[in-house]
Motif scaffolding. Structure first.
Motif, PDB file in Angstrom:
ATOM      1  N   GLU A   2       0.823  -1.197   0.000  1.00  0.00           N
ATOM      2  CA  GLU A   2       0.000   0.000   0.000  1.00  0.00           C
ATOM      3  C   GLU A   2       0.861   1.252   0.000  1.00  0.00           C
ATOM      4  OE1 GLU A   2      -2.622  -0.056   3.260  1.00  0.00           O
ATOM      5  OE2 GLU A   2      -3.759  -1.811   2.599  1.00  0.00           O
ATOM      6  N   LYS A   3       0.271   2.328  -0.510  1.00  0.00           N
ATOM      7  CA  LYS A   3       0.967   3.612  -0.464  1.00  0.00           C
ATOM      8  C   LYS A   3       1.173   4.041   0.977  1.00  0.00           C
ATOM      9  CE  LYS A   3      -0.367   5.808  -4.793  1.00  0.00           C
ATOM     10  NZ  LYS A   3      -1.058   6.967  -5.377  1.00  0.00           N
ATOM     11  N   LEU A   4       2.273   4.709   1.220  1.00  0.00           N
ATOM     12  CA  LEU A   4       2.564   5.226   2.556  1.00  0.00           C
ATOM     13  C   LEU A   4       1.884   6.584   2.706  1.00  0.00           C
ATOM     14  CD1 LEU A   4       6.338   4.288   2.713  1.00  0.00           C
ATOM     15  CD2 LEU A   4       4.525   3.250   4.050  1.00  0.00           C
ATOM     16  N   THR A   5       0.630   6.557   3.163  1.00  0.00           N
ATOM     17  CA  THR A   5      -0.103   7.805   3.320  1.00  0.00           C
ATOM     18  C   THR A   5       0.250   8.442   4.654  1.00  0.00           C
ATOM     19  OG1 THR A   5      -1.976   6.724   4.377  1.00  0.00           O
ATOM     20  CG2 THR A   5      -2.028   6.891   1.976  1.00  0.00           C
ATOM     21  N   ALA A  30      10.204  20.456   3.540  1.00  0.00           N
ATOM     22  CA  ALA A  30       9.783  19.135   3.062  1.00  0.00           C
ATOM     23  C   ALA A  30       8.447  18.727   3.674  1.00  0.00           C
ATOM     24  CB  ALA A  30      10.849  18.093   3.391  1.00  0.00           C
ATOM     25  N   GLU A  31       8.242  19.040   4.950  1.00  0.00           N
ATOM     26  CA  GLU A  31       6.981  18.691   5.608  1.00  0.00           C
ATOM     27  C   GLU A  31       5.818  19.504   5.033  1.00  0.00           C
ATOM     28  OE1 GLU A  31       8.502  17.328  10.052  1.00  0.00           O
ATOM     29  OE2 GLU A  31       8.379  19.464   9.565  1.00  0.00           O
ATOM     30  N   ARG A  42       5.095   3.850  -3.510  1.00  0.00           N
ATOM     31  CA  ARG A  42       5.147   2.552  -2.829  1.00  0.00           C
ATOM     32  C   ARG A  42       6.397   2.378  -1.975  1.00  0.00           C
ATOM     33  NH1 ARG A  42       1.461  -1.192  -4.451  1.00  0.00           N
ATOM     34  NH2 ARG A  42       0.186  -0.647  -6.273  1.00  0.00           N
ATOM     35  N   ASN A  43       7.422   3.146  -2.266  1.00  0.00           N
ATOM     36  CA  ASN A  43       8.696   2.945  -1.585  1.00  0.00           C
ATOM     37  C   ASN A  43       9.081   4.042  -0.602  1.00  0.00           C
ATOM     38  OD1 ASN A  43       9.281   0.544  -3.121  1.00  0.00           O
ATOM     39  ND2 ASN A  43       9.703   1.901  -4.863  1.00  0.00           N
ATOM     40  N   GLU A  44       8.369   5.163  -0.620  1.00  0.00           N
ATOM     41  CA  GLU A  44       8.755   6.253   0.268  1.00  0.00           C
ATOM     42  C   GLU A  44       7.553   7.074   0.684  1.00  0.00           C
ATOM     43  OE1 GLU A  44      11.544   8.745  -1.843  1.00  0.00           O
ATOM     44  OE2 GLU A  44      10.287   8.798  -3.625  1.00  0.00           O
ATOM     45  N   SER A  45       7.652   7.669   1.856  1.00  0.00           N
ATOM     46  CA  SER A  45       6.582   8.514   2.375  1.00  0.00           C
ATOM     47  C   SER A  45       6.550   9.836   1.621  1.00  0.00           C
ATOM     48  CB  SER A  45       6.810   8.784   3.863  1.00  0.00           C
ATOM     49  OG  SER A  45       7.955   9.621   4.031  1.00  0.00           O
ATOM     50  N   ALA A  46       5.506  10.607   1.884  1.00  0.00           N
ATOM     51  CA  ALA A  46       5.396  11.922   1.248  1.00  0.00           C
ATOM     52  C   ALA A  46       6.548  12.833   1.682  1.00  0.00           C
ATOM     53  CB  ALA A  46       4.055  12.568   1.605  1.00  0.00           C
ATOM     54  N   VAL A  47       6.960  12.725   2.947  1.00  0.00           N
ATOM     55  CA  VAL A  47       8.077  13.543   3.428  1.00  0.00           C
ATOM     56  C   VAL A  47       9.371  13.145   2.726  1.00  0.00           C
ATOM     57  CG1 VAL A  47       9.532  14.081   5.409  1.00  0.00           C
ATOM     58  CG2 VAL A  47       7.061  14.090   5.674  1.00  0.00           C
ATOM     59  N   ALA A  48       9.593  11.831   2.602  1.00  0.00           N
ATOM     60  CA  ALA A  48      10.806  11.357   1.927  1.00  0.00           C
ATOM     61  C   ALA A  48      10.819  11.781   0.463  1.00  0.00           C
ATOM     62  CB  ALA A  48      10.906   9.836   2.033  1.00  0.00           C
ATOM     63  N   LEU A  49       9.668  11.694  -0.189  1.00  0.00           N
ATOM     64  CA  LEU A  49       9.559  12.131  -1.581  1.00  0.00           C
ATOM     65  C   LEU A  49       9.809  13.638  -1.687  1.00  0.00           C
ATOM     66  CD1 LEU A  49       8.833  11.856  -4.563  1.00  0.00           C
ATOM     67  CD2 LEU A  49       6.413  11.835  -3.919  1.00  0.00           C
ATOM     68  N   ILE A  53      12.734  15.663  -3.802  1.00  0.00           N
ATOM     69  CA  ILE A  53      12.456  16.741  -4.752  1.00  0.00           C
ATOM     70  C   ILE A  53      13.277  17.974  -4.392  1.00  0.00           C
ATOM     71  CG2 ILE A  53      10.690  18.334  -5.606  1.00  0.00           C
ATOM     72  CD1 ILE A  53       8.644  16.043  -5.192  1.00  0.00           C
ATOM     73  N   LEU A  54      13.283  18.325  -3.098  1.00  0.00           N
ATOM     74  CA  LEU A  54      14.048  19.491  -2.646  1.00  0.00           C
ATOM     75  C   LEU A  54      15.544  19.308  -2.869  1.00  0.00           C
ATOM     76  CD1 LEU A  54      12.187  20.493   0.632  1.00  0.00           C
ATOM     77  CD2 LEU A  54      12.491  21.920  -1.389  1.00  0.00           C
TER      78      LEU A  54
END
Length: 228
Positions: A2-5, A30-31, A42-49, A53-54
């Protein structure tokens, strides 16, 4: 998998909850971006993504604001909707910065002028030449783009510049252009143009108060450096 929501993270890693509990200033860039995009891949949280990007823009939000929709959706986990959210938020931030700058009622220093102009041309990738038209109280009565150039230079028609000044009954002007390269030192062409504008202003009794070279984070003032 599952996606890391955001809801699946540990409580301490939830930026929405952190904002509610500690206030907006407690969140990292980032937050804040993670709240915008809502979920990662699938492999990283929104913060990690968001951190990834940053990192691609060395943590510079001005550089992030320059990324196109096409560039943003190249990141795995960023679709069109999320890319639009990021672009929209950054554009709103830029417009808010401009409105704050324009609240300055009176130009009393090169710093005051730079705050207005940096919001307009500080992060452009091509040169633009702008003029602030002032009344006899040094209040800005208008701001106008005189010319728009390429990556390295722009051409200014001094006659059109002063035509606008006369129409506005302006008694003083501040001119400015940006250097996309980030270099603050004026070129010989910059110095020659400044003299041409100053001399024309003397004839028309419209004073050239300053010529600013604007970059993303700094500015150069001809007046402050005593070369006006």
């Amino acid at each position: 998998m599952e996606k890391l929501t955001i809801k699946s993270w540990a409580l301490d890693d939830r930026p929405r909850e952190k904002l509610i509990a500690k206030g907006k200033t407690s969140l990292s860039d980032a937050e804040l971006i993670a709240i915008l995009i809502g979920s990662g891949n699938r492999n990283e949280s929104a913060v990690a993504l968001s951190k990834r990007i940053l990192k691609s823009v060395d943590g510079n939000l001005n550089q992030l604001a320059k990324l196109s929709l096409e560039k943003l959706i190249e990141f795995k986990g960023i679709g069109e909707a999320k890319a639009i959210s990021i672009i929209t938020a950054l554009e709103l931030g830029k417009r808010r910065q401009l409105e704050v700058a324009l609240e300055i009622p009176k130009i009393t220093s090169s710093k005051d002028a730079s705050l207005v102009l940096q919001s307009i041309i500080g992060d452009l990738e091509h040169e633009e030449f702008w003029v602030l038209f002032l009344n006899n109280s040094n209040k800005v009565i208008a701001k106008t783009q005189v010319s728009k150039g390429g990556l390295t230079a722009t051409v200014v028609d001094v006659r059109l510049l002063f035509k606008r000044a006369l129409e506005l009954a302006s008694v003083a002007i501040i001119v400015a252009h940006n250097h996309p390269s980030g270099k603050l030192q004026p070129s010989n062409a910059d110095k020659q143009l400044t003299k041409k504008i100053k001399d024309a202003g003397v004839t028309l009794d419209i004073k050239l108060l300053d010529h600013l070279i604007i970059t993303q984070k700094d500015y150069f003032s001809f007046a402050d450096e005593g070369i006006l």
